[in-house]
Motif scaffolding. Structure first.
Motif, PDB file in Angstrom:
ATOM      1  N   ILE A 171       0.826  -1.218   0.000  1.00  0.00           N
ATOM      2  CA  ILE A 171       0.000   0.000   0.000  1.00  0.00           C
ATOM      3  C   ILE A 171       0.860   1.269   0.000  1.00  0.00           C
ATOM      4  CG2 ILE A 171      -1.730   1.331   1.287  1.00  0.00           C
ATOM      5  CD1 ILE A 171      -2.902  -1.416   2.162  1.00  0.00           C
ATOM      6  N   PRO A 172       1.780   1.451   0.956  1.00  0.00           N
ATOM      7  CA  PRO A 172       2.594   2.675   0.885  1.00  0.00           C
ATOM      8  C   PRO A 172       3.515   2.705  -0.339  1.00  0.00           C
ATOM      9  CG  PRO A 172       3.324   1.275   2.700  1.00  0.00           C
ATOM     10  CD  PRO A 172       2.063   0.683   2.166  1.00  0.00           C
ATOM     11  N   ILE A 173       3.950   1.548  -0.811  1.00  0.00           N
ATOM     12  CA  ILE A 173       4.770   1.522  -2.025  1.00  0.00           C
ATOM     13  C   ILE A 173       3.962   2.053  -3.202  1.00  0.00           C
ATOM     14  CG2 ILE A 173       5.899  -0.012  -3.697  1.00  0.00           C
ATOM     15  CD1 ILE A 173       6.678  -1.787  -1.251  1.00  0.00           C
ATOM     16  N   TYR A 220      14.442 -11.914   0.120  1.00  0.00           N
ATOM     17  CA  TYR A 220      14.373 -10.510  -0.300  1.00  0.00           C
ATOM     18  C   TYR A 220      13.945 -10.401  -1.761  1.00  0.00           C
ATOM     19  CZ  TYR A 220      16.643  -8.733   3.917  1.00  0.00           C
ATOM     20  OH  TYR A 220      16.934  -8.384   5.208  1.00  0.00           O
ATOM     21  N   ILE A 221      14.479 -11.267  -2.611  1.00  0.00           N
ATOM     22  CA  ILE A 221      14.127 -11.225  -4.037  1.00  0.00           C
ATOM     23  C   ILE A 221      12.653 -11.570  -4.234  1.00  0.00           C
ATOM     24  CG2 ILE A 221      14.531 -12.331  -6.278  1.00  0.00           C
ATOM     25  CD1 ILE A 221      17.508 -12.461  -5.478  1.00  0.00           C
ATOM     26  N   LEU A 222      12.206 -12.630  -3.578  1.00  0.00           N
ATOM     27  CA  LEU A 222      10.783 -12.993  -3.665  1.00  0.00           C
ATOM     28  C   LEU A 222       9.894 -11.867  -3.131  1.00  0.00           C
ATOM     29  CD1 LEU A 222      10.934 -16.722  -2.498  1.00  0.00           C
ATOM     30  CD2 LEU A 222      10.403 -15.887  -4.795  1.00  0.00           C
ATOM     31  N   ALA A 223      10.290 -11.307  -2.015  1.00  0.00           N
ATOM     32  CA  ALA A 223       9.517 -10.212  -1.423  1.00  0.00           C
ATOM     33  C   ALA A 223       9.495  -9.003  -2.353  1.00  0.00           C
ATOM     34  CB  ALA A 223      10.097  -9.831  -0.067  1.00  0.00           C
ATOM     35  N   GLY A 224      10.645  -8.690  -2.929  1.00  0.00           N
ATOM     36  CA  GLY A 224      10.733  -7.518  -3.802  1.00  0.00           C
ATOM     37  C   GLY A 224       9.798  -7.607  -4.991  1.00  0.00           C
ATOM     38  N   PHE A 225       9.868  -8.696  -5.726  1.00  0.00           N
ATOM     39  CA  PHE A 225       9.013  -8.824  -6.901  1.00  0.00           C
ATOM     40  C   PHE A 225       7.542  -8.980  -6.524  1.00  0.00           C
ATOM     41  CE2 PHE A 225      13.099  -9.919  -8.939  1.00  0.00           C
ATOM     42  CZ  PHE A 225      13.073  -8.959  -9.931  1.00  0.00           C
ATOM     43  N   SER A 226       7.270  -9.625  -5.415  1.00  0.00           N
ATOM     44  CA  SER A 226       5.889  -9.757  -4.965  1.00  0.00           C
ATOM     45  C   SER A 226       5.311  -8.409  -4.553  1.00  0.00           C
ATOM     46  CB  SER A 226       5.802 -10.738  -3.791  1.00  0.00           C
ATOM     47  OG  SER A 226       6.246 -12.009  -4.188  1.00  0.00           O
ATOM     48  N   LEU A 227       6.106  -7.606  -3.863  1.00  0.00           N
ATOM     49  CA  LEU A 227       5.647  -6.270  -3.465  1.00  0.00           C
ATOM     50  C   LEU A 227       5.414  -5.385  -4.687  1.00  0.00           C
ATOM     51  CD1 LEU A 227       7.852  -5.651  -0.318  1.00  0.00           C
ATOM     52  CD2 LEU A 227       5.349  -5.756  -0.382  1.00  0.00           C
ATOM     53  N   VAL A 228       6.316  -5.442  -5.654  1.00  0.00           N
ATOM     54  CA  VAL A 228       6.136  -4.656  -6.880  1.00  0.00           C
ATOM     55  C   VAL A 228       4.834  -5.070  -7.568  1.00  0.00           C
ATOM     56  CG1 VAL A 228       7.034  -4.287  -9.220  1.00  0.00           C
ATOM     57  CG2 VAL A 228       8.568  -4.117  -7.257  1.00  0.00           C
ATOM     58  N   PHE A 229       4.609  -6.375  -7.656  1.00  0.00           N
ATOM     59  CA  PHE A 229       3.388  -6.869  -8.288  1.00  0.00           C
ATOM     60  C   PHE A 229       2.147  -6.352  -7.562  1.00  0.00           C
ATOM     61  CE2 PHE A 229      -0.068  -9.952  -8.519  1.00  0.00           C
ATOM     62  CZ  PHE A 229      -0.264 -10.018  -9.890  1.00  0.00           C
ATOM     63  N   MET A 230       2.115  -6.516  -6.246  1.00  0.00           N
ATOM     64  CA  MET A 230       0.938  -6.090  -5.481  1.00  0.00           C
ATOM     65  C   MET A 230       0.749  -4.576  -5.550  1.00  0.00           C
ATOM     66  SD  MET A 230      -0.734  -8.611  -4.561  1.00  0.00           S
ATOM     67  CE  MET A 230      -1.957  -7.526  -3.859  1.00  0.00           C
ATOM     68  N   ALA A 231       1.833  -3.835  -5.459  1.00  0.00           N
ATOM     69  CA  ALA A 231       1.729  -2.378  -5.546  1.00  0.00           C
ATOM     70  C   ALA A 231       1.157  -1.963  -6.897  1.00  0.00           C
ATOM     71  CB  ALA A 231       3.100  -1.735  -5.327  1.00  0.00           C
ATOM     72  N   ASN A 232       1.544  -2.639  -7.949  1.00  0.00           N
ATOM     73  CA  ASN A 232       1.025  -2.297  -9.271  1.00  0.00           C
ATOM     74  C   ASN A 232      -0.418  -2.747  -9.460  1.00  0.00           C
ATOM     75  OD1 ASN A 232       3.052  -0.891 -11.151  1.00  0.00           O
ATOM     76  ND2 ASN A 232       4.254  -2.274  -9.870  1.00  0.00           N
ATOM     77  N   VAL A 233      -0.825  -3.806  -8.789  1.00  0.00           N
ATOM     78  CA  VAL A 233      -2.249  -4.167  -8.784  1.00  0.00           C
ATOM     79  C   VAL A 233      -3.044  -3.050  -8.111  1.00  0.00           C
ATOM     80  CG1 VAL A 233      -3.963  -5.738  -7.775  1.00  0.00           C
ATOM     81  CG2 VAL A 233      -1.918  -6.666  -8.877  1.00  0.00           C
ATOM     82  N   TYR A 234      -2.552  -2.581  -6.975  1.00  0.00           N
ATOM     83  CA  TYR A 234      -3.224  -1.482  -6.276  1.00  0.00           C
ATOM     84  C   TYR A 234      -3.293  -0.223  -7.145  1.00  0.00           C
ATOM     85  CZ  TYR A 234      -2.844  -4.083  -1.835  1.00  0.00           C
ATOM     86  OH  TYR A 234      -2.951  -5.012  -0.834  1.00  0.00           O
TER      87      TYR A 234
END
Length: 132
Positions: free
Chosen positions: A15-17, A86-100
């Motif tokens: 969300i903040p990302i 960290y790599i899994l978290a990074g790409f997952s966060l980018v994906f979720m942030a872009n869905v938002y």
């Protein structure tokens, strides 16, 4: 950290990302720096310079940088407890942030469409009232 906690962190940290990425790349408060970066991304002599400035104007690209900052600040890892987490978290966060951000863009578009339709109806009503 349990898997459930990691998933909650994934949805919450995105969300903040998304908020920061959207604000920097779309909102009026950053219009002048955004326009400056767009100009450089189109007109600079060197391709690396053009690509660097483009990365600052694209919400998807910019969300990677914001995600890296959040990973450093929060130390969030997904599924694995080493560098791979960290790599899994990074790409997952980018994906979720872009869905938002995509959902937010659709919502804004729908609201803007509604406002235009309301203004059209109001103007038609006003013209009908002046004719009568």
């Amino acid at each position: 950290m349990t898997l459930a906690t990691q998933i909650v962190w994934l949805f919450v940290l995105a969300i903040p990302i998304a908020c920061i990425s959207w604000t920097v790349t779309h909102e009026e408060i950053f219009r002048e720096p955004h326009e400056w970066c767009v100009r450089h991304s189109k007109n600079d002599k060197y391709i690396l310079s053009r690509k660097f400035f483009y990365l600052l104007t694209c919400e998807y690209c910019f969300s990677h940088y914001v995600t890296i900052a959040f990973l450093i600040i929060c130390g969030y890892k997904l599924l694995l407890n080493d560098w791979r987490g960290y790599i899994l978290a990074g790409f997952s966060l980018v994906f979720m942030a872009n869905v938002y951000m995509s959902l937010f863009a659709l919502l804004r578009q729908a609201i803007k469409k509604e406002k235009v339709e309301i203004e059209k109806i109001e103007s038609e009503t006003d013209t009908e009232n002046t004719k009568n």
